[in-house]
Design a protein around this motif. Structure first.
Motif, PDB file in Angstrom:
ATOM      1  N   ASP A  80      68.954  -2.466  53.902  1.00 51.87           N
ATOM      2  CA  ASP A  80      69.962  -1.973  52.961  1.00 51.87           C
ATOM      3  C   ASP A  80      69.606  -2.297  51.512  1.00 51.87           C
ATOM      4  O   ASP A  80      70.329  -2.986  50.817  1.00 51.87           O
ATOM      5  N   TRP A  81      68.476  -1.788  51.059  1.00 51.48           N
ATOM      6  CA  TRP A  81      68.054  -1.925  49.676  1.00 51.48           C
ATOM      7  C   TRP A  81      67.106  -0.776  49.386  1.00 51.48           C
ATOM      8  O   TRP A  81      66.407  -0.290  50.262  1.00 51.48           O
ATOM      9  N   ASN A  82      67.148  -0.294  48.167  1.00 55.17           N
ATOM     10  CA  ASN A  82      66.363   0.885  47.824  1.00 55.17           C
ATOM     11  C   ASN A  82      65.511   0.714  46.580  1.00 55.17           C
ATOM     12  O   ASN A  82      64.861   1.661  46.161  1.00 55.17           O
ATOM     13  N   THR A  83      65.527  -0.448  45.990  1.00 54.78           N
ATOM     14  CA  THR A  83      64.706  -0.666  44.803  1.00 54.78           C
ATOM     15  C   THR A  83      63.871  -1.916  44.986  1.00 54.78           C
ATOM     16  O   THR A  83      64.187  -2.796  45.789  1.00 54.78           O
ATOM     17  N   TRP A  84      62.825  -1.985  44.222  1.00 57.32           N
ATOM     18  CA  TRP A  84      61.921  -3.136  44.241  1.00 57.32           C
ATOM     19  C   TRP A  84      62.686  -4.420  43.961  1.00 57.32           C
ATOM     20  O   TRP A  84      62.488  -5.433  44.604  1.00 57.32           O
ATOM     21  N   GLU A  85      63.595  -4.380  43.015  1.00 59.37           N
ATOM     22  CA  GLU A  85      64.335  -5.576  42.619  1.00 59.37           C
ATOM     23  C   GLU A  85      65.256  -6.089  43.723  1.00 59.37           C
ATOM     24  O   GLU A  85      65.551  -7.274  43.785  1.00 59.37           O
ATOM     25  N   GLU A  86      65.732  -5.186  44.577  1.00 57.15           N
ATOM     26  CA  GLU A  86      66.649  -5.585  45.651  1.00 57.15           C
ATOM     27  C   GLU A  86      65.914  -6.059  46.902  1.00 57.15           C
ATOM     28  O   GLU A  86      66.512  -6.684  47.768  1.00 57.15           O
ATOM     29  N   ALA A  87      64.640  -5.761  47.009  1.00 55.96           N
ATOM     30  CA  ALA A  87      63.874  -6.081  48.217  1.00 55.96           C
ATOM     31  C   ALA A  87      63.701  -7.585  48.368  1.00 55.96           C
ATOM     32  O   ALA A  87      63.575  -8.305  47.382  1.00 55.96           O
ATOM     33  N   PRO A  88      63.693  -8.066  49.603  1.00 53.88           N
ATOM     34  CA  PRO A  88      63.426  -9.492  49.809  1.00 53.88           C
ATOM     35  C   PRO A  88      61.972  -9.796  49.474  1.00 53.88           C
ATOM     36  O   PRO A  88      61.118  -8.915  49.508  1.00 53.88           O
ATOM     37  N   SER A  89      61.701 -11.034  49.166  1.00 49.45           N
ATOM     38  CA  SER A  89      60.310 -11.438  48.926  1.00 49.45           C
ATOM     39  C   SER A  89      59.586 -11.501  50.263  1.00 49.45           C
ATOM     40  O   SER A  89      60.214 -11.502  51.334  1.00 49.45           O
ATOM     41  N   ALA A  90      58.271 -11.592  50.205  1.00 47.27           N
ATOM     42  CA  ALA A  90      57.484 -11.717  51.434  1.00 47.27           C
ATOM     43  C   ALA A  90      57.877 -12.976  52.196  1.00 47.27           C
ATOM     44  O   ALA A  90      57.996 -12.962  53.423  1.00 47.27           O
ATOM     45  N   ALA A  91      58.120 -14.062  51.470  1.00 47.27           N
ATOM     46  CA  ALA A  91      58.531 -15.317  52.117  1.00 47.27           C
ATOM     47  C   ALA A  91      59.902 -15.173  52.773  1.00 47.27           C
ATOM     48  O   ALA A  91      60.125 -15.673  53.883  1.00 47.27           O
ATOM     49  N   GLU A  92      60.825 -14.491  52.091  1.00 46.95           N
ATOM     50  CA  GLU A  92      62.158 -14.269  52.673  1.00 46.95           C
ATOM     51  C   GLU A  92      62.063 -13.411  53.927  1.00 46.95           C
ATOM     52  O   GLU A  92      62.758 -13.671  54.914  1.00 46.95           O
ATOM     53  N   ALA A  93      61.207 -12.403  53.903  1.00 42.95           N
ATOM     54  CA  ALA A  93      61.041 -11.536  55.075  1.00 42.95           C
ATOM     55  C   ALA A  93      60.499 -12.325  56.264  1.00 42.95           C
ATOM     56  O   ALA A  93      60.948 -12.136  57.393  1.00 42.95           O
ATOM     57  N   GLU A  94      59.540 -13.204  55.993  1.00 42.22           N
ATOM     58  CA  GLU A  94      59.007 -14.041  57.076  1.00 42.22           C
ATOM     59  C   GLU A  94      60.108 -14.894  57.688  1.00 42.22           C
ATOM     60  O   GLU A  94      60.189 -15.027  58.913  1.00 42.22           O
ATOM     61  N   LEU A  95      60.947 -15.478  56.854  1.00 46.44           N
ATOM     62  CA  LEU A  95      62.052 -16.307  57.361  1.00 46.44           C
ATOM     63  C   LEU A  95      63.088 -15.483  58.111  1.00 46.44           C
ATOM     64  O   LEU A  95      63.646 -15.940  59.107  1.00 46.44           O
ATOM     65  N   MET A  96      63.347 -14.268  57.633  1.00 49.47           N
ATOM     66  CA  MET A  96      64.328 -13.402  58.280  1.00 49.47           C
ATOM     67  C   MET A  96      63.925 -13.099  59.721  1.00 49.47           C
ATOM     68  O   MET A  96      64.771 -12.987  60.596  1.00 49.47           O
ATOM     69  N   CYS A  97      62.638 -12.960  59.947  1.00 47.27           N
ATOM     70  CA  CYS A  97      62.143 -12.563  61.266  1.00 47.27           C
ATOM     71  C   CYS A  97      61.603 -13.726  62.094  1.00 47.27           C
ATOM     72  O   CYS A  97      61.193 -13.527  63.241  1.00 47.27           O
ATOM     73  N   TYR A  98      61.600 -14.911  61.518  1.00 51.30           N
ATOM     74  CA  TYR A  98      61.042 -16.072  62.204  1.00 51.30           C
ATOM     75  C   TYR A  98      61.740 -16.271  63.555  1.00 51.30           C
ATOM     76  O   TYR A  98      62.959 -16.310  63.644  1.00 51.30           O
ATOM     77  N   GLY A  99      60.959 -16.382  64.592  1.00 47.08           N
ATOM     78  CA  GLY A  99      61.505 -16.631  65.921  1.00 47.08           C
ATOM     79  C   GLY A  99      61.935 -15.387  66.671  1.00 47.08           C
ATOM     80  O   GLY A  99      62.385 -15.479  67.806  1.00 47.08           O
ATOM     81  N   CYS A 100      61.805 -14.222  66.067  1.00 52.97           N
ATOM     82  CA  CYS A 100      62.202 -12.991  66.759  1.00 52.97           C
ATOM     83  C   CYS A 100      61.185 -12.666  67.849  1.00 52.97           C
ATOM     84  O   CYS A 100      59.979 -12.673  67.608  1.00 52.97           O
ATOM     85  N   PRO A 101      61.644 -12.356  69.058  1.00 49.68           N
ATOM     86  CA  PRO A 101      60.718 -12.051  70.145  1.00 49.68           C
ATOM     87  C   PRO A 101      59.993 -10.717  69.972  1.00 49.68           C
ATOM     88  O   PRO A 101      59.041 -10.437  70.685  1.00 49.68           O
ATOM     89  N   LEU A 102      60.432  -9.893  69.025  1.00 49.84           N
ATOM     90  CA  LEU A 102      59.825  -8.580  68.816  1.00 49.84           C
ATOM     91  C   LEU A 102      58.917  -8.549  67.593  1.00 49.84           C
ATOM     92  O   LEU A 102      58.494  -7.484  67.153  1.00 49.84           O
ATOM     93  N   LEU A 103      58.602  -9.696  67.040  1.00 49.33           N
ATOM     94  CA  LEU A 103      57.884  -9.799  65.773  1.00 49.33           C
ATOM     95  C   LEU A 103      56.592  -8.985  65.749  1.00 49.33           C
ATOM     96  O   LEU A 103      56.366  -8.189  64.840  1.00 49.33           O
ATOM     97  N   VAL A 104      55.749  -9.150  66.720  1.00 48.41           N
ATOM     98  CA  VAL A 104      54.448  -8.482  66.731  1.00 48.41           C
ATOM     99  C   VAL A 104      54.606  -6.974  66.870  1.00 48.41           C
ATOM    100  O   VAL A 104      54.037  -6.191  66.096  1.00 48.41           O
TER     101      VAL A 104
END
Length: 93
Positions: free
Chosen positions: A39-63
């Motif tokens: 739910d973001w459409n601009t560069w400024e609203e996008a999560p950082s690469a580090a935030e994205a890693e944390l958002m998905c950390y531990g997800c069984p579907l990661l790969v």
């Protein structure tokens, strides 16, 4: 007029792998709250690469999710712990 959209080669296989993983492991973390993932459409609203890693950390579907995001024609979102914007992976936003 009919528009035919063809996903990049390998995308269908990646989607199938994601579906198999969904059947085996159940829904990923983004199913619980998809908003931060897409739910973001601009560069400024996008999560950082580090935030994205944390958002998905531990997800069984990661790969499988990451591979599908890389090969599909999605323009933006977090796929497998990686941020995509305008069809390109963003290392640091």
């Amino acid at each position: 007029m009919v528009y035919l959209f063809q996903e990049p080669q390998g995308s269908a296989d990646a989607f199938e792998a994601l579906q198999v993983a969904l059947a085996e492991w159940g829904p990923g973390l983004c199913f619980e709250d998809p908003v931060p993932y897409v739910d973001w459409n601009t560069w400024e609203e996008a999560p950082s690469a580090a935030e994205a890693e944390l958002m998905c950390y531990g997800c069984p579907l990661l790969v499988e999710c990451g591979e599908y995001g890389r090969l599909s024609d999605r323009t933006h979102g977090v796929w497998g712990g990686r941020v995509w914007f305008e069809g390109k992976e963003i290392e640091d936003v």
